[in-house]
Design an enzyme around this catalytic site. Structure first.
Site, PDB file in Angstrom:
ATOM      1  N   ASP A  10      35.595  33.103  21.671  1.00 27.06           N
ATOM      2  CA  ASP A  10      36.232  32.114  20.802  1.00 27.06           C
ATOM      3  C   ASP A  10      36.764  30.979  21.673  1.00 27.06           C
ATOM      4  O   ASP A  10      37.617  31.200  22.536  1.00 27.06           O
ATOM      5  CB  ASP A  10      37.372  32.773  20.018  1.00 27.06           C
ATOM      6  CG  ASP A  10      37.887  31.903  18.885  1.00 27.06           C
ATOM      7  OD1 ASP A  10      37.277  30.849  18.624  1.00 27.06           O
ATOM      8  OD2 ASP A  10      38.895  32.287  18.264  1.00 27.06           O
ATOM      9  N   GLU A 106      32.464  29.928  18.064  1.00 30.95           N
ATOM     10  CA  GLU A 106      32.779  31.358  17.973  1.00 30.95           C
ATOM     11  C   GLU A 106      31.493  32.155  17.784  1.00 30.95           C
ATOM     12  O   GLU A 106      30.619  31.764  17.016  1.00 30.95           O
ATOM     13  CB  GLU A 106      33.713  31.561  16.784  1.00 30.95           C
ATOM     14  CG  GLU A 106      34.295  32.916  16.617  1.00 30.95           C
ATOM     15  CD  GLU A 106      35.190  32.994  15.387  1.00 30.95           C
ATOM     16  OE1 GLU A 106      35.747  34.075  15.167  1.00 30.95           O
ATOM     17  OE2 GLU A 106      35.311  31.999  14.629  1.00 30.95           O
TER      18      GLU A 106
END
EC number: 2.7.7.7
Length: 354
Positions: A10, A106
Site C-alpha cells: 500500500d 494498492e
C-alpha cells in the site's frame, strides 16, 4: 498443502507523495490532492501533515480549508499517478505474476512459489520497498501474512513506510485481540449489531458457534466465523491478460547522453528476451516501445508499428525518444505490446460450439 505467502503493498498517501516528489517545495507542508473549494471540490487524498489537522479523503475541500487554512490543494494528475503505478507493477513482476491490483496504489502479491531470497516473503517485501523508494522516490508500506485478510491488516500496522509480518504461528494470538471493525466486510451497521450482542473483538466472536453467527447474520455469519479464526481462502486473482511485457532500469548515476543510453540497451534486451520466452504460445508480440525518463522526471514513451524487435530497431526508437528531451536520463525501459493468443483461442472455441 503449501503454506501461502501473501504480501499486501500500500503506497503511503500516493497521489500526494507523487506531487511532493515532483514539486519538492510542497514537502513538509499540509498538502491535499482534489478539487477546488470554489467548485465544491472533494479531497482525494492528503499527506500526513494535513491529516494532523483532521483533513481526510472524501472530505469537501471547503471543510478541509476550514480545518487547515494553510492547506495547499492541487489538482489530480492521473497520468502521473498511472505511470508511477505501472512502474511499481513492473517491480512486482520481477517476483511473481500473481498480482491482484486493488487500485493504482494498492495490490496483493502471492509469492508462495517465488524463488527469490530462498522463498522468504519478508525479504521480498523488504526488497520491493527498497526498490520503490530508490526508483520512484516514494514510500510504500507492506504486510506479510498467510492470507489476504491478514496481509492487508498488516500493511496498515506500521504505516507510513513500515513493514509488519504475521507468521502462521502468530495468527491465532494476533487475531484474537483484533477489534471486529478490522474485519473485512464489517461496516458501521454490522459493528453496531455485533456490539449490541456483546461482541467487540475476535475473541468474543470465537466464543459464538458458526451456527449462531449464521442465524444472526445470514451467510455473512460464516465469513465472520472464519475471519475470527484467521481463515481466509480467497486466492490472489490477477488479470492474466497482459497488455505488454517490458523491462526497465533506474540508474544510480544519470546517463549523460544518447551514447551512454545506447550502451545500456543490450542488457535490457537480453532481459526482455528472457521474459518473452516464458510467454511463448500465450501471446503474439506486437509493437516494440521504449520509455525514457529524464533527470527532471519528465518522460516520453515511443512505439512503432511494423518495427522489428532486434537491437537495431530499439536503437532507432531510443534515439528518437531521447531527442524529445535531450537531457540526462535516469530511467530506461524497453518492451513489446502483446496480443493475447488465449483470448483468440477462447473466441474460436466459442464459435465452434455454436
Amino acid at each position: 498443502m503449501t503454506q501461502r505467502k501473501i504480501i499486501h503493498i500500500d503506497c503511503d498517501c500516493f497521489y500526494a507523495a507523487i506531487e511532493m516528489r515532483d514539486e519538492p517545495d510542497l514537502a513538509g507542508k499540509p498538502l491535499a490532492v482534489g478539487g477546488s473549494a470554489e467548485r465544491r471540490g472533494v479531497i482525494a487524498t492528503c499527506n500526513y501533515e494535513a491529516r494532523a489537522y483532521g483533513v481526510r479523503s472524501a472530505m469537501s475541500s471547503r471543510h478541509a480549508l476550514k480545518l487547515c487554512p494553510d492547506l495547499t490543494i492541487v489538482k489530480p494528475r492521473m497520468d502521473a499517478y498511472k505511470e508511477a503505478s505501472r512502474e511499481i507493477h513492473t517491480i512486482f513482476r520481477d517476483y511473481t505474476d500473481l498480482i491482484e491490483p486493488l487500485s493504482l496504489d494498492e495490490a496483493f502479491l502471492d509469492v508462495s512459489e517465488a524463488g527469490h531470497f530462498s522463498g522468504s516473503a519478508t525479504r521480498i517485501a523488504q526488497d520491493i520497498r527498497r526498490r520503490v523508494s530508490n526508483q520512484l522516490h516514494i514510500t510504500v508500506s507492506a504486510g506479510v501474512a498467510p492470507n489476504k485478510f491478514l496481509a492487508k491488516i498488516a500493511s496498515d500496522w506500521k504505516k507510513p513506510n513500515g513493514l509488519f509480518v504475521i507468521t502462521p504461528d502468530q495468527v491465532e494470538e494476533f487475531v484474537a485481540s483484533l477489534p471486529v471493525t478490522k474485519l473485512h466486510g464489517v461496516g458501521k451497521v454490522t459493528a453496531d449489531k455485533l456490539g449490541r450482542l456483546g461482541i467487540v473483538d475476535c475473541a468474543d466472536l470465537r466464543s459464538r458457534s458458526k451456527l449462531a453467527l449464521v442465524r444472526e447474520f445470514g451467510s455473512f455469519g460464516e465469513r465472520l466465523w472464519s475471519l475470527a479464526h484467521g481463515i481466509d481462502d480467497r486466492p490472489v486473482q490477477n488479470d492474466s491478460r497482459r497488455q505488454s511485457v517490458s523491462v526497465e532500469n533506474t540508474y544510480d548515476t544519470d546517463l549523460p547522453d544518447l551514447a551512454a543510453c545506447l550502451e545500456k540497451l543490450p542488457d535490457l534486451l537480453e532481459t526482455l528476451s528472457g521474459r518473452m520466452a516464458r510467454m511463448e504460445g500465450q501471446y503474439r508480440p506486437g509493437k516494440p516501445f521504449v520509455k525514457v525518463k529524464f533527470h527532471d522526471f519528465t518522460q516520453t514513451t515511443l512505439e512503432q508499428s511494423g518495427a522489428g524487435r532486434d537491437l537495431g530497431s530499439y536503437e532507432q526508437l531510443l534515439a528518437q525518444a531521447f531527442a524529445r528531451g535531450g537531457k540526462p536520463v535516469r530511467l530506461l525501459g524497453i518492451g513489446v505490446r502483446l496480443h493475447d493468443l488465449r483470448a483468440a483461442h477462447e473466441q474460436l472455441e466459442l464459435f465452434s460450439r455454436q
